[in-house]
Write a protein that holds these residues in place. Structure first.
Motif, PDB file in Angstrom:
ATOM      1  N   TRP A 134     -40.202 -33.958  -3.835  1.00 44.64           N
ATOM      2  CA  TRP A 134     -41.469 -33.427  -4.293  1.00 44.64           C
ATOM      3  C   TRP A 134     -42.348 -34.594  -4.957  1.00 44.64           C
ATOM      4  O   TRP A 134     -41.966 -35.607  -5.786  1.00 44.64           O
ATOM      5  N   GLY A 135     -43.489 -34.435  -4.552  1.00 48.83           N
ATOM      6  CA  GLY A 135     -44.561 -35.422  -4.905  1.00 48.83           C
ATOM      7  C   GLY A 135     -44.713 -36.766  -4.279  1.00 48.83           C
ATOM      8  O   GLY A 135     -43.784 -36.769  -3.084  1.00 48.83           O
ATOM      9  N   ILE A 138     -47.996 -32.907  -1.223  1.00 45.72           N
ATOM     10  CA  ILE A 138     -47.023 -32.225  -2.180  1.00 45.72           C
ATOM     11  C   ILE A 138     -45.311 -32.599  -2.036  1.00 45.72           C
ATOM     12  O   ILE A 138     -44.724 -32.568  -3.031  1.00 45.72           O
ATOM     13  N   CYS A 139     -45.067 -33.405  -0.963  1.00 44.07           N
ATOM     14  CA  CYS A 139     -43.784 -33.907  -0.870  1.00 44.07           C
ATOM     15  C   CYS A 139     -43.903 -35.106  -0.046  1.00 44.07           C
ATOM     16  O   CYS A 139     -44.800 -35.522   0.396  1.00 44.07           O
ATOM     17  N   ARG A 169     -45.188 -27.410 -11.722  1.00 48.71           N
ATOM     18  CA  ARG A 169     -46.481 -28.239 -11.524  1.00 48.71           C
ATOM     19  C   ARG A 169     -46.812 -28.008 -10.159  1.00 48.71           C
ATOM     20  O   ARG A 169     -48.056 -28.035 -10.005  1.00 48.71           O
ATOM     21  N   TYR A 170     -45.875 -27.950  -9.264  1.00 50.13           N
ATOM     22  CA  TYR A 170     -46.348 -27.958  -7.617  1.00 50.13           C
ATOM     23  C   TYR A 170     -46.799 -26.548  -7.100  1.00 50.13           C
ATOM     24  O   TYR A 170     -47.590 -26.267  -6.512  1.00 50.13           O
ATOM     25  N   ASP A 196     -50.649 -25.694  -7.702  1.00 47.94           N
ATOM     26  CA  ASP A 196     -51.824 -26.375  -6.800  1.00 47.94           C
ATOM     27  C   ASP A 196     -52.258 -25.262  -5.678  1.00 47.94           C
ATOM     28  O   ASP A 196     -51.406 -25.159  -4.837  1.00 47.94           O
ATOM     29  N   ASN A 223     -52.298 -26.281  -1.934  1.00 47.29           N
ATOM     30  CA  ASN A 223     -50.982 -26.290  -1.269  1.00 47.29           C
ATOM     31  C   ASN A 223     -50.028 -25.384  -1.552  1.00 47.29           C
ATOM     32  O   ASN A 223     -48.653 -25.760  -1.644  1.00 47.29           O
ATOM     33  N   PHE A 237     -45.922 -25.184  -0.923  1.00 44.55           N
ATOM     34  CA  PHE A 237     -44.955 -25.038  -2.218  1.00 44.55           C
ATOM     35  C   PHE A 237     -43.991 -24.018  -1.836  1.00 44.55           C
ATOM     36  O   PHE A 237     -42.785 -24.122  -1.907  1.00 44.55           O
TER      37      PHE A 237
END
Length: 170
Positions: free
Chosen positions: A27-28, A72-73, A112-113, A116, A119, A123
């Motif tokens: 993630w992120g 996002i990832c 937190r994802y 958004d 996205n 997600f």
């Protein structure tokens, strides 16, 4: 005889001279970095491990290298300097970039994802991935008989490739 001990596979594992690289979808977007710490059993949940800096447990070290950022990832390469139980999962969770599909170390960090809006579809796709997005990519060692360096590379499995395709598409 002593020289041959070096080429013995179990000794190569013990000396951490075996090359082990994993591909993972996290993630992120983590930065390229080295994560170090000591891994021990979780005090309460015995199925989990925990990371500390104060020398309790076994030393662990992972090099993180960003291969491709998908907002996002990310697809990352993790080079293991040590091989501890749950090492990659724990290290990635510890720097707040848990592995996609990790039910043990990733759960509480996903909210937190989901916030958004742009996205959100991505997600949902990532959140529904049915396993840890972790793949043993490279294994290298000195062959015990031929004494030659050998390396095995395994391509990303179909489900992880599809997942990244979907992330690009939606």
């Amino acid at each position: 005889k002593n020289n041959n001990a070096y080429f013995n596979l179990s000794n190569q594992f013990r000396n951490h001279s075996i090359v082990r690289k994993y591909y993972a979808i996290a993630w992120g977007t983590p930065e390229n970095q080295t994560i170090k710490g000591y891994i021990e059993r979780h005090k309460i949940n015995r199925k989990k491990m925990t990371l500390n800096k104060n020398g309790k447990g076994k030393y662990s070290e992972t090099l993180i290298n960003l291969i491709k950022n998908y907002d996002i990832c990310s697809l990352i390469e993790c080079t293991l300097k040590t091989g501890r139980t749950h090492q990659v999962r724990l290290h990635m969770s510890n720097i707040n970039f848990p592995l996609v599909g990790d039910q043990v170390y990733g759960k509480n960090k996903l909210n937190r994802y989901g916030k958004d809006k742009k996205n959100f579809n991505k997600f949902l796709i990532l959140k529904n991935f049915q396993r840890q997005a972790l793949h043993a990519r490279t294994l290298g060692f000195i062959h015990p008989t031929t004494k030659k360096n050998v390396e095995f590379i395994s391509e990303l499995p179909e489900d992880m490739l599809k997942l990244l395709e979907f992330v690009v598409k939606y």
